[in-house]
Scaffold this motif. Structure first.
Motif, PDB file in Angstrom:
ATOM      1  N   TYR A   1       0.804  -1.221   0.000  1.00 51.89           N
ATOM      2  CA  TYR A   1       0.000   0.000   0.000  1.00 51.89           C
ATOM      3  C   TYR A   1       0.843   1.281   0.000  1.00 51.89           C
ATOM      4  O   TYR A   1       0.300   2.381   0.019  1.00 51.89           O
ATOM      5  N   CYS A   2       2.157   1.173  -0.013  1.00 54.98           N
ATOM      6  CA  CYS A   2       3.017   2.342   0.210  1.00 54.98           C
ATOM      7  C   CYS A   2       2.735   3.468  -0.784  1.00 54.98           C
ATOM      8  O   CYS A   2       2.873   3.294  -1.999  1.00 54.98           O
ATOM      9  N   PHE A   3       2.367   4.636  -0.266  1.00 49.83           N
ATOM     10  CA  PHE A   3       2.028   5.767  -1.137  1.00 49.83           C
ATOM     11  C   PHE A   3       3.264   6.397  -1.778  1.00 49.83           C
ATOM     12  O   PHE A   3       3.142   7.265  -2.638  1.00 49.83           O
ATOM     13  N   ALA A   4       4.474   5.954  -1.356  1.00 53.51           N
ATOM     14  CA  ALA A   4       5.703   6.468  -1.977  1.00 53.51           C
ATOM     15  C   ALA A   4       6.049   5.731  -3.264  1.00 53.51           C
ATOM     16  O   ALA A   4       6.930   6.184  -4.007  1.00 53.51           O
ATOM     17  N   ARG A   5       5.391   4.648  -3.554  1.00 48.97           N
ATOM     18  CA  ARG A   5       5.723   3.861  -4.748  1.00 48.97           C
ATOM     19  C   ARG A   5       5.736   4.703  -6.035  1.00 48.97           C
ATOM     20  O   ARG A   5       6.640   4.553  -6.872  1.00 48.97           O
ATOM     21  N   PRO A   6       4.747   5.573  -6.273  1.00 54.35           N
ATOM     22  CA  PRO A   6       4.740   6.322  -7.537  1.00 54.35           C
ATOM     23  C   PRO A   6       5.980   7.166  -7.781  1.00 54.35           C
ATOM     24  O   PRO A   6       6.281   7.507  -8.930  1.00 54.35           O
ATOM     25  N   SER A   7       6.735   7.507  -6.726  1.00 51.52           N
ATOM     26  CA  SER A   7       7.923   8.341  -6.909  1.00 51.52           C
ATOM     27  C   SER A   7       8.978   7.644  -7.758  1.00 51.52           C
ATOM     28  O   SER A   7       9.806   8.305  -8.385  1.00 51.52           O
ATOM     29  N   HIS A   8       8.960   6.312  -7.819  1.00 48.40           N
ATOM     30  CA  HIS A   8       9.950   5.598  -8.622  1.00 48.40           C
ATOM     31  C   HIS A   8       9.735   5.814 -10.118  1.00 48.40           C
ATOM     32  O   HIS A   8      10.664   5.638 -10.910  1.00 48.40           O
ATOM     33  N   ALA A   9       8.525   6.176 -10.492  1.00 45.09           N
ATOM     34  CA  ALA A   9       8.244   6.412 -11.910  1.00 45.09           C
ATOM     35  C   ALA A   9       9.065   7.567 -12.456  1.00 45.09           C
ATOM     36  O   ALA A   9       9.392   7.602 -13.649  1.00 45.09           O
ATOM     37  N   TYR A  10       9.431   8.517 -11.602  1.00 42.43           N
ATOM     38  CA  TYR A  10      10.232   9.657 -12.045  1.00 42.43           C
ATOM     39  C   TYR A  10      11.645   9.248 -12.445  1.00 42.43           C
ATOM     40  O   TYR A  10      12.357  10.011 -13.085  1.00 42.43           O
ATOM     41  N   HIS A  11      12.042   8.046 -12.049  1.00 40.16           N
ATOM     42  CA  HIS A  11      13.384   7.546 -12.372  1.00 40.16           C
ATOM     43  C   HIS A  11      13.332   6.519 -13.500  1.00 40.16           C
ATOM     44  O   HIS A  11      14.278   5.749 -13.670  1.00 40.16           O
ATOM     45  N   ASP A  12      12.234   6.502 -14.250  1.00 38.28           N
ATOM     46  CA  ASP A  12      12.062   5.519 -15.311  1.00 38.28           C
ATOM     47  C   ASP A  12      12.082   4.101 -14.743  1.00 38.28           C
ATOM     48  O   ASP A  12      12.605   3.164 -15.356  1.00 38.28           O
TER      49      ASP A  12
END
Length: 356
Positions: free
Chosen positions: A83-94
């Motif tokens: 459920y970690c809401f920080a997961r989407p931040s990895h998308a910024y790193h491709d």
């Protein structure tokens, strides 16, 4: 037969459609372990990339969180909480918010030096710095990198207040730093515990320490004089919500100063990851879980609006809050919040406040 611990949290590794990144498949690390006899790919190995940011204190102006600055020593988190809401931040790193988030980590070893420099800047205004607001500062790689400890050492040197939120009992390693700070009114810790059932905990948070170890950490921190709270975050309908009362009883027995909770949030790519995870691990109740989450979030998988995003709305949200309030009263948790001191701070002077 005992249920084995899932290797990772996410069941898929798709890239984010928001940035038009190509879909990716988990191919394992073939140098890590040979293919098993039944033909399954070997477990993914965790890798760590060094990151050199220019600053380390992250600012926010969100009106519904209790801090305006934080430090994240790491990007990505090996705990693998689905459920970690920080997961989407990895998308910024491709990279994928799925398995990449759990296996392709970033460490910031310059963080303590950057922190010292930022504290020494002219005009710096002191306020508590929060750790653990994005990814866990005490995830497994902290054992080797010790970046969180390095930052705490800097804050302790200048009597700067801090808060820590973690799912790991590794925080007790730093009691030697945190206890003297707490005695001055400079430190508070929150331990996140979402379930007391080992099978549920190891499925929801596959690489986080077991609940009993986290409760033991609450007791150890409390005995050391460090104000410690228990965070029931997030509460997942039909999976962990039935444990609210038991969790609060266990928190009180462990000596916690208080507790708080948040209903599960599913922003951006977390929602499809969560749905795929439900289909794999809880197919018997997947529809019920999502229907209840939708009722909490105004008919959507996620409500991004300030204030309501942290509380939820509707009958289910009200019921959760009522149960939580009643259980808190029973165990003497009165909603007290520690006010950390800021008047003791001494800014770095001279060369110690400079990076170069």
């Amino acid at each position: 037969m005992a249920k084995t611990r899932p290797v990772r949290g996410a069941t898929v590794n798709h890239a984010s459609a928001r940035f038009n990144l190509p879909a990716r498949e988990a191919d394992g690390d073939w140098l890590d372990e040979r293919e098993s006899l039944d033909g399954e790919a070997p477990p993914l190995r965790t890798t760590v990339t060094v990151e050199h940011p220019r600053t380390i204190i992250t600012r926010n102006a969100s009106p519904d969180v209790g801090f305006d600055r934080s430090i994240n020593p790491y990007r990505g988190c090996e705990h693998g909480c689905i459920y970690c809401f920080a997961r989407p931040s990895h998308a910024y790193h491709d990279l994928s918010p799925g398995l990449d988030f759990e296996t392709k980590l970033f460490a910031k070893p310059d963080a303590p030096a950057l922190l010292r420099a930022e504290l020494g800047k002219k005009g710096y205004v002191v306020a508590p710095i929060a750790f653990g607001t994005n990814t866990d500062p005490y995830q497994p790689i902290e054992d080797k990198w010790r970046i969180t400890r390095g930052c705490i050492e800097v804050l302790a040197e200048y009597d700067h207040p801090l808060t820590i939120t973690t799912k790991s009992d590794r925080v007790t390693r730093d009691i030697d730093l945190l206890a003297p700070m707490a005695a001055k009114g400079l430190a508070v810790v929150a331990i996140s515990i979402t379930s007391l059932q080992p099978k549920v905990a190891m499925t929801v948070e596959p690489r986080a320490p077991a609940p009993r170890r986290r409760l033991a950490a609450v007791r150890k921190l409390t005995d050391a004089g460090i104000p410690t709270y228990v965070s029931l975050a997030p509460v997942i309908p039909a999976i962990t919500d039935m444990e609210i009362e038991q969790l609060l009883a266990a928190a009180a027995e462990a000596g916690a100063r208080g507790a708080f909770f948040l209903p599960v949030r599913l922003p951006w790519e977390v929602a499809p990851l969560f749905r795929a995870w439900l289909d794999t691990h809880f197919p018997d109740r997947a529809d019920k879980v999502m229907a209840t989450i939708n009722s909490l979030r105004g008919g959507r998988d996620n409500d991004p609006e300030f204030f309501s995003r942290m509380r939820g709305s509707g009958p289910w949200a009200e019921l959760l809050r009522a149960r939580f309030r009643i259980a808190c009263r029973k165990h003497g948790f009165n909603g007290e919040r520690i006010q950390l001191r800021t008047d003791l701070f001494r800014a770095p002077r001279g060369p110690q406040g400079e990076l170069f």
